[in-house]
Enzyme design. Structure first.
Site, mmCIF file in Angstrom:
data_model
loop_
_atom_site.group_PDB
_atom_site.id
_atom_site.type_symbol
_atom_site.label_atom_id
_atom_site.label_comp_id
_atom_site.label_asym_id
_atom_site.label_seq_id
_atom_site.Cartn_x
_atom_site.Cartn_y
_atom_site.Cartn_z
ATOM 1 N N TYR A 15 0.899 -1.302 0.092
ATOM 2 C CA TYR A 15 0.038 0.243 -0.159
ATOM 3 C C TYR A 15 0.993 1.047 -0.193
ATOM 4 C CZ TYR A 15 1.088 0.026 5.048
ATOM 5 O OH TYR A 15 1.651 -0.221 6.238
ATOM 6 N N GLY A 246 6.819 4.964 11.649
ATOM 7 C CA GLY A 246 6.784 3.335 11.591
ATOM 8 C C GLY A 246 5.083 3.100 11.417
ATOM 9 N N LYS A 247 4.660 1.949 11.135
ATOM 10 C CA LYS A 247 3.402 1.428 11.037
ATOM 11 C C LYS A 247 2.573 2.268 12.198
ATOM 12 C CE LYS A 247 3.095 -2.349 7.585
ATOM 13 N NZ LYS A 247 2.842 -3.455 7.459
ATOM 14 N N ARG A 248 3.083 1.859 13.351
ATOM 15 C CA ARG A 248 2.256 2.349 14.459
ATOM 16 C C ARG A 248 2.009 3.777 14.556
ATOM 17 N NH1 ARG A 248 4.653 -0.302 19.400
ATOM 18 N NH2 ARG A 248 5.335 -2.019 18.445
ATOM 19 N N ASP A 249 3.010 4.671 14.164
ATOM 20 C CA ASP A 249 2.901 5.816 14.247
ATOM 21 C C ASP A 249 1.805 6.569 13.463
ATOM 22 O OD1 ASP A 249 5.318 5.495 16.142
ATOM 23 O OD2 ASP A 249 6.022 5.682 14.014
#
Ligand code: GLU
Length: 484
Positions: A15, A246-249
């Site tokens: 994505y 990162g993905k989490r942020d």
């Protein structure tokens, strides 16, 4: 002035996150500002890393954000094809040209031999450079072996439109692979050929490519071509600014933000202003304003912080500015169960009252369900409220009763926000309570929701009959609560 043609050149390996979209958006803005073209090119030469469906996903992400390209794999254009896997013969042809010029050669070594060279360099504590092993008489290039660039090691200096003046020593220059033994080009080669053939004037891309730029410059020279303007985007950092996003942020799929109730205007505004401003205090920019005001010179060199609170704030601001009919359309899939069943007129009436309070469209059910359906009293909400927890049972009962007695006197014709506000103010004096207590309690008794619009608006929209019946139900359930 040369014409401006920019491109977004993602690899279909998953994505697109906000960092990728920011690159695409800046390239788009630059092209539109100069009435040039913005091109989408899919760099699908690394078959191992390809993720099925990601090309469609990338296209959908750009469409959803309104970053419309003028040429691309699904719409064609004068420089088609726009998918690298469909352009293999172009790279072969340029590869042959380089061989002819003596600037490329077939790599004669097996992977094992190259590994041995590398470990020998490591043992001698030297950086491995392929060019130290350049063969004297390379075999003819027949496509079964990798084609390597014959570099001309030298120090170089260049200007980056964002990062400024940069330089590097000859030790970073090496004979990199142009075309692999499977016939596919490397990114390093393919993008240069495509940018040339597609007449790209500005290359805007992420910071990860800056280390390879000296090698690209070496190749531009070997090809004897003018290079485009290079503009390197700094990383996007997490909220605290101490590491790469990162993905989490928040480095999630941009389409997830739409599912989470963010709207296009806010996303564009937010993404554009991560690392760019126009030099004034202005924070809200429409797409048209971005097109006219954007400049690479004002993109910051250090990493931009991803501040989700700011995104939420911006989203609320942009929702506030929407025409009601437009908001109605966008809200379509976000209503709660009862809201979904309501008529368009009912929804419109409710939206008028909540529009100013919506931060994301996903707030809709919490903020509106009680307008469409009878809420269930939940006294825990009162007990959990800092203002209301300390109000004793008897006082709760008295306040609700007084409210009902007072409000029943307001005639149906006078049931408007102004009269209701005045009546509520009188009630404050009558009951000698503070607004957070009295209004907080009535608000919960009418909505049983964590958030709701202002009290007079809520009561006006609910109407006299429902307002009174809810006050009554609350009183009744308070008694039951007490008994149980
Ligand atoms: N295909 C590269 C990537 O996805 C694009 C880099 C560029 O814009 O040149 O990272």
């Amino acid at each position: 002035m040369t014409k401006v043609r920019t491109r977004f050149a993602p690899s279909p390996t998953g994505y697109v996150h906000v960092g990728g979209i920011r690159t695409a958006l800046y390239a788009y803005l630059l092209a539109k500002q100069a009435r040039g073209q913005f091109v989408l090119r899919l760099e699908d030469t690394d078959k191992k890393r390809e993720v099925e469906g990601s090309d469609a996903h990338i296209i959908k992400s750009l469409h959803t954000l309104g970053i419309d390209y003028d040429e691309g794999p699904d719409i064609g254009g004068a420089y088609a094809p726009y998918r690298q896997s469909e352009r293999l013969e172009h790279y072969i042809e340029w590869g042959k040209k380089l061989v002819k010029k003596g600037r490329a050669y077939a790599d004669p070594y097996t992977p094992e031999e190259i590994r041995a060279f590398r470990s020998e360099a490591e043992q001698n504590k030297k950086a491995f450079l392929y060019r130290h092993h350049r063969p004297e008489n390379p075999p003819e290039w027949d496509g079964t072996r990798p084609l390597r660039f014959k570099s001309e090691p030298k120090a170089c200096a260049w200007h980056d439109a964002v990062m400024g003046d940069l330089h590097a020593g000859e030790e970073v220059i090496d004979d990199f692979v142009l075309i692999k033994s499977d016939g596919y080009p490397t990114y390093n080669f393919a993008h240069i050929i495509d940018d040339l053939e597609m007449e790209i004037s500005h290359v805007i891309r992420g910071q990860e490519f800056i280390a390879s730029t000296p090698n690209y410059l070496n190749l531009y020279e070997a090809l004897e071509i003018d290079r485009p303007v290079l503009a390197t985007m700094p990383h996007i950092l997490n909220e605290t600014g101490n590491k790469k996003l990162g993905k989490r942020d928040g480095a999630k799929d941009v389409l997830d933000y739409f599912r989470d109730g963010f709207i296009e205007e806010a996303m564009l505004n937010f993404i554009a202003s991560m690392g760019w401003n126009d030099g004034t205090e202005q924070e809200l920019f429409s797409k048209e304003e971005l097109v006219s005001k954007f400049s690479l010179e004002r993109v910051g060199r250090s990493g931009a912080r991803f501040d989700e609170k700011r995104l939420i704030w911006m989203n609320g601001q942009w929702i506030k500015r929407l025409e009601l009919s437009d908001l109605l359309k966008r809200a379509e899939t976000f209503w709660g169960e009862a809201g979904q069943k309501a008529s368009e007129a009912e929804r419109k009436a409710v939206l008028t009252v909540v529009q100013d309070r919506l931060k994301t469209l996903t707030d809709l059910p919490n903020l509106t369900e009680f307008f469409f359906t009878e809420p269930t009293p939940d006294w825990k909400m009162v007990d959990d409220s800092k203002q209301l927890a300390k109000v004793l049972y008897k006082n709760r009962l008295d306040l609700l009763r007084s409210a009902a007695e007072k409000l029943v006197q307001v005639s149906a014709e006078d049931w408007n926000e102004e009269t209701l506000q005045n009546t509520l103010n009188e009630l404050l004096t009558d009951t000698n309570t503070k607004p957070p207590v009295l209004f907080g309690l009535i608000r919960l008794a009418l909505t049983w929701a964590p958030f709701s619009p202002g009290l007079p608006e809520t009561m006006r929209l609910l109407g006299k009959e429902i307002t009174l019946s809810r006050l009554q139900s609350a009183t009744k359930s308070l008694g039951e609560e007490r008994a149980g």
